[in-house]
Scaffold this motif. Structure first.
Motif, short mmCIF file in Angstrom:
data_model
loop_
_atom_site.label_atom_id
_atom_site.label_comp_id
_atom_site.label_asym_id
_atom_site.label_seq_id
_atom_site.Cartn_x
_atom_site.Cartn_y
_atom_site.Cartn_z
N MET A 62 14.13 19.94 -32.23
CA MET A 62 13.07 20.28 -33.17
C MET A 62 11.79 20.68 -32.46
O MET A 62 10.93 21.32 -33.02
N ASP A 63 11.62 20.31 -31.22
CA ASP A 63 10.38 20.56 -30.49
C ASP A 63 10.15 22.06 -30.32
O ASP A 63 10.98 22.77 -29.77
N ARG A 64 9.00 22.56 -30.83
CA ARG A 64 8.66 23.97 -30.72
C ARG A 64 7.42 24.14 -29.84
O ARG A 64 6.63 25.06 -30.02
N GLY A 65 7.23 23.21 -28.91
CA GLY A 65 6.12 23.33 -27.99
C GLY A 65 4.85 22.68 -28.45
O GLY A 65 3.79 22.93 -27.86
N TYR A 66 4.92 21.86 -29.49
CA TYR A 66 3.72 21.16 -29.94
C TYR A 66 3.42 19.98 -29.01
O TYR A 66 4.31 19.34 -28.46
N ILE A 67 2.14 19.70 -28.87
CA ILE A 67 1.70 18.60 -27.99
C ILE A 67 1.13 17.48 -28.86
O ILE A 67 0.15 17.70 -29.59
N PRO A 68 1.70 16.28 -28.81
CA PRO A 68 1.11 15.15 -29.54
C PRO A 68 -0.22 14.76 -28.91
O PRO A 68 -0.36 14.70 -27.69
N VAL A 69 -1.21 14.51 -29.75
CA VAL A 69 -2.53 14.11 -29.29
C VAL A 69 -2.88 12.81 -30.03
O VAL A 69 -2.95 12.78 -31.26
N HIS A 89 -1.07 23.00 -30.67
CA HIS A 89 -0.32 24.07 -30.02
C HIS A 89 -0.52 23.96 -28.51
O HIS A 89 -1.39 23.23 -28.03
N GLY A 90 0.28 24.69 -27.77
CA GLY A 90 0.19 24.65 -26.31
C GLY A 90 -1.16 25.03 -25.77
O GLY A 90 -1.57 24.57 -24.70
N ASP A 91 -1.90 25.87 -26.52
CA ASP A 91 -3.23 26.29 -26.06
C ASP A 91 -4.33 25.35 -26.53
O ASP A 91 -5.52 25.62 -26.33
N GLY A 92 -3.94 24.23 -27.18
CA GLY A 92 -4.92 23.24 -27.60
C GLY A 92 -5.36 23.36 -29.04
O GLY A 92 -6.04 22.47 -29.56
N ARG A 93 -5.02 24.46 -29.74
CA ARG A 93 -5.42 24.61 -31.13
C ARG A 93 -4.70 23.57 -32.00
O ARG A 93 -3.51 23.33 -31.82
N PRO A 94 -5.39 22.96 -32.96
CA PRO A 94 -4.73 21.97 -33.83
C PRO A 94 -3.60 22.62 -34.62
O PRO A 94 -3.74 23.71 -35.16
N ALA A 95 -2.47 21.93 -34.69
CA ALA A 95 -1.34 22.40 -35.48
C ALA A 95 -1.18 21.59 -36.76
O ALA A 95 -0.55 22.06 -37.72
N THR A 96 -1.73 20.39 -36.79
CA THR A 96 -1.64 19.53 -37.98
C THR A 96 -2.97 18.82 -38.20
O THR A 96 -3.77 18.69 -37.27
N ILE A 139 5.56 11.62 -34.96
CA ILE A 139 5.64 12.90 -34.23
C ILE A 139 6.82 13.71 -34.76
O ILE A 139 6.69 14.91 -35.05
N GLY A 140 7.96 13.07 -34.91
CA GLY A 140 9.14 13.76 -35.44
C GLY A 140 8.94 14.25 -36.87
O GLY A 140 9.36 15.35 -37.23
N ARG A 141 8.27 13.43 -37.69
CA ARG A 141 8.04 13.83 -39.09
C ARG A 141 7.14 15.07 -39.15
O ARG A 141 7.39 16.00 -39.93
N LEU A 142 6.09 15.08 -38.34
CA LEU A 142 5.17 16.22 -38.33
C LEU A 142 5.85 17.48 -37.80
O LEU A 142 5.64 18.59 -38.33
N GLU A 143 6.65 17.33 -36.76
CA GLU A 143 7.37 18.51 -36.23
C GLU A 143 8.31 19.09 -37.28
O GLU A 143 8.40 20.33 -37.43
N MET A 144 8.99 18.22 -38.01
CA MET A 144 9.91 18.70 -39.04
C MET A 144 9.14 19.38 -40.17
O MET A 144 9.57 20.42 -40.70
N ALA A 145 7.99 18.81 -40.54
CA ALA A 145 7.18 19.41 -41.61
C ALA A 145 6.71 20.81 -41.20
O ALA A 145 6.72 21.74 -42.02
N LEU A 146 6.30 20.98 -39.95
CA LEU A 146 5.90 22.30 -39.48
C LEU A 146 7.07 23.27 -39.48
O LEU A 146 6.93 24.45 -39.84
N GLU A 147 8.22 22.78 -39.07
CA GLU A 147 9.42 23.62 -39.03
C GLU A 147 9.79 24.14 -40.42
O GLU A 147 10.21 25.29 -40.59
#
Length: 468
Positions: A1-8, A197-204, A226-234
């Motif tokens: 499921m990982d699309r390159g998002y960085i958990p912060v 995102h990989g460039d630091g922009r907020p994804a959620t 983390i998994g729930r948020l990645e799935m929601a974005l997907e």
């Protein structure tokens, strides 16, 4: 499921200070009293008057700042934070909005460190319990002194967040400012989490995971979220800032409420608490030597030859470290002592008032082959209840002294072989488990009172003489 998002991740820790009295009144701060028995008009919000902060609470906060390398204010001021909640009947909480007592600093972690943004003194709210018949409120906790510590968003996994919690708990325990009992609520952790995102922009949006009361819960809740948020974005699901809790039985997070932003609270200076000069308290404490757990841990690895894991475990609690120090002073070898401390001593659970008396003696007796490990564990259980126990006398009275007579060993081995001829046949066929079986039988014949390693060598010598 990982699309390159960085958990912060960032952590907010609520540290209930270990004090006799509450922050602004003389009510007892002891845990476990009957509900609503430690209250007065001040901590219930029914009376107004000049408020003076508990001096010991100020000292505890200063010592925490010294340990973290924070900038410590020399003037103490308080603010009112206005919001409506059943556990806050006066309609506001006394906290520090404009000038937190601590700013900046770092908490060392396994790989690097995490920046501390601030830590402020504030009063706790009442404790709430939700029952089928309605909400139950206990105001014994209302007005107790807290330090709320806020980290920078510099963590990236559940494991790192849990390690932050362990390090902070060890620190407040060694400083003696908090008992660290997460199950009682004296140390509570919230985690603020988002994906970038990989460039630091907020994804959620930012998600708050509230009141995580164990390190395993911190790690599991963060990884689940983390998994729930990645799935929601997907799946293109709409996301919004919210507060969530952790359901241990179902192993998932659950929605508690939409996240309130800081702008939704009203703040004003606390008129009943005048600005207080605390420079003299800071100066008095500045010369105090602080024993920091991460420094002690490094010494155990460097000077004592322990593994990182052993050293970290011993330095999780000052009580355990104190027992270690006593054992070394009394002559116990470091590796042997660490083994006993982290197995047999921890297995006891409640150590009572025991401070490690006799542990070095038990380690020595086992190393000399005079008692078994099991016998030594029994002695430690007795020492925990009777710290002044004479270990040598107990070994004699209880018959724990190992059989070390070679002829008795020989007899036990011969009895084991004679009683189980099939074991010899199995050994001839290369079935090595039969060797362990014979050793167990010989130990049984000796009543378990023998050094298993030495008896095993005697058994191997016996079998070798017979070409086995």
């Amino acid at each position: 499921m990982d699309r390159g998002y960085i958990p912060v991740l960032g952590v907010e820790a609520h540290i209930q200070l270990q004090l006799e009295n509450k922050l602004f009144c003389g009510c007892s701060a002891a845990f476990g009293a009957p509900a609503n028995s430690h209250t007065c008009g001040i901590c219930l919000g029914r009376e107004r008057g000049l408020l003076r902060a508990n001096p010991q609470a100020i000292d505890h906060a200063i010592r925490l700042g010294m340990a973290l390398g924070s900038n410590i204010q020399t003037e103490l001021s308080f603010d009112r934070k206005f919001y409506t909640s059943p556990d806050l009947p006066k309609g506001y909480q006394i906290t520090q909005r404009s000038r937190p007592i601590l700013e900046g600093g770092f908490l060392p972690l396994e790989n690097g460190s995490i920046e501390i943004l601030e830590a402020h003194l504030e009063e706790d709210a009442a404790k709430t319990k939700h029952r089928p018949e309605g909400m139950e409120l206990d105001f014994n906790r209302s007005g107790q002194a807290l330090v709320e510590l806020v980290s920078a968003p510099g963590l990236h996994s559940g494991r790192e967040a849990a390690q932050f919690g362990r390090r902070l708990r060890a620190l407040v325990l060694f400083l003696g400012i908090c008992d660290g009992r997460m199950e009682e609520g004296s140390l509570r952790m919230d985690v603020n989490l988002s994906l970038a995102h990989g460039d630091g922009r907020p994804a959620t949006p930012r998600i708050e995971l509230k009141n995580l009361n164990s390190f395993s819960a911190i790690e599991a809740a963060v990884e689940y979220e983390i998994g729930r948020l990645e799935m929601a974005l997907e799946q293109g699901e709409a996301l919004y800032a919210q507060t969530r809790g952790w359901e241990e039985r179902q192993r998932r997070t659950v929605l508690l409420r939409r996240k309130e932003g800081a702008e939704e609270y009203g703040y004003a200076p606390e008129p009943d608490a005048p600005v207080l000069d605390i420079g003299h308290r800071l100066e008095a404490l500045s010369g105090m030597e602080l024993r920091l757990p991460w420094d002690l841990q490094a010494d155990l690895v460097r000077r004592e030859g322990l593994t990182e894991a052993q050293a970290e475990q011993i330095c999780q609690h000052p009580r355990l470290f104190g027992i270690w120090e006593r054992g070394r002073r009394e002559g116990a070898e470091s590796a042997t002592l660490a083994s006993w401390l982290l197995r047999e001593c921890l297995a006891l659970g409640d150590l009572g008032v025991w401070q490690g008396q006799g542990l070095a003696k038990v380690c020595g007796l086992e190393a000399q082959g005079r008692i078994t490990r099991e016998g030594g564990a029994g002695l430690l259980a007795m020492l925990a209840k009777q710290p002044d126990l004479d270990v040598e006398e107990a070994v004699s009275v209880l018959g724990l002294e190992n059989v070390r007579d070679g002829q008795q060993w020989q007899g036990a081995i011969e009895a084991a072989v004679a009683g189980h001829p099939q074991a010899l046949e199995d050994i001839r066929k290369g079935k090595d488990k039969a060797r362990g079986f014979l050793l167990g039988q010989a130990l049984r014949t000796l009543g378990g009172r023998a050094d298993a390693r030495a008896l095993g060598r005697a058994l191997e010598a016996y079998l070798a003489e017979r070409g086995l």
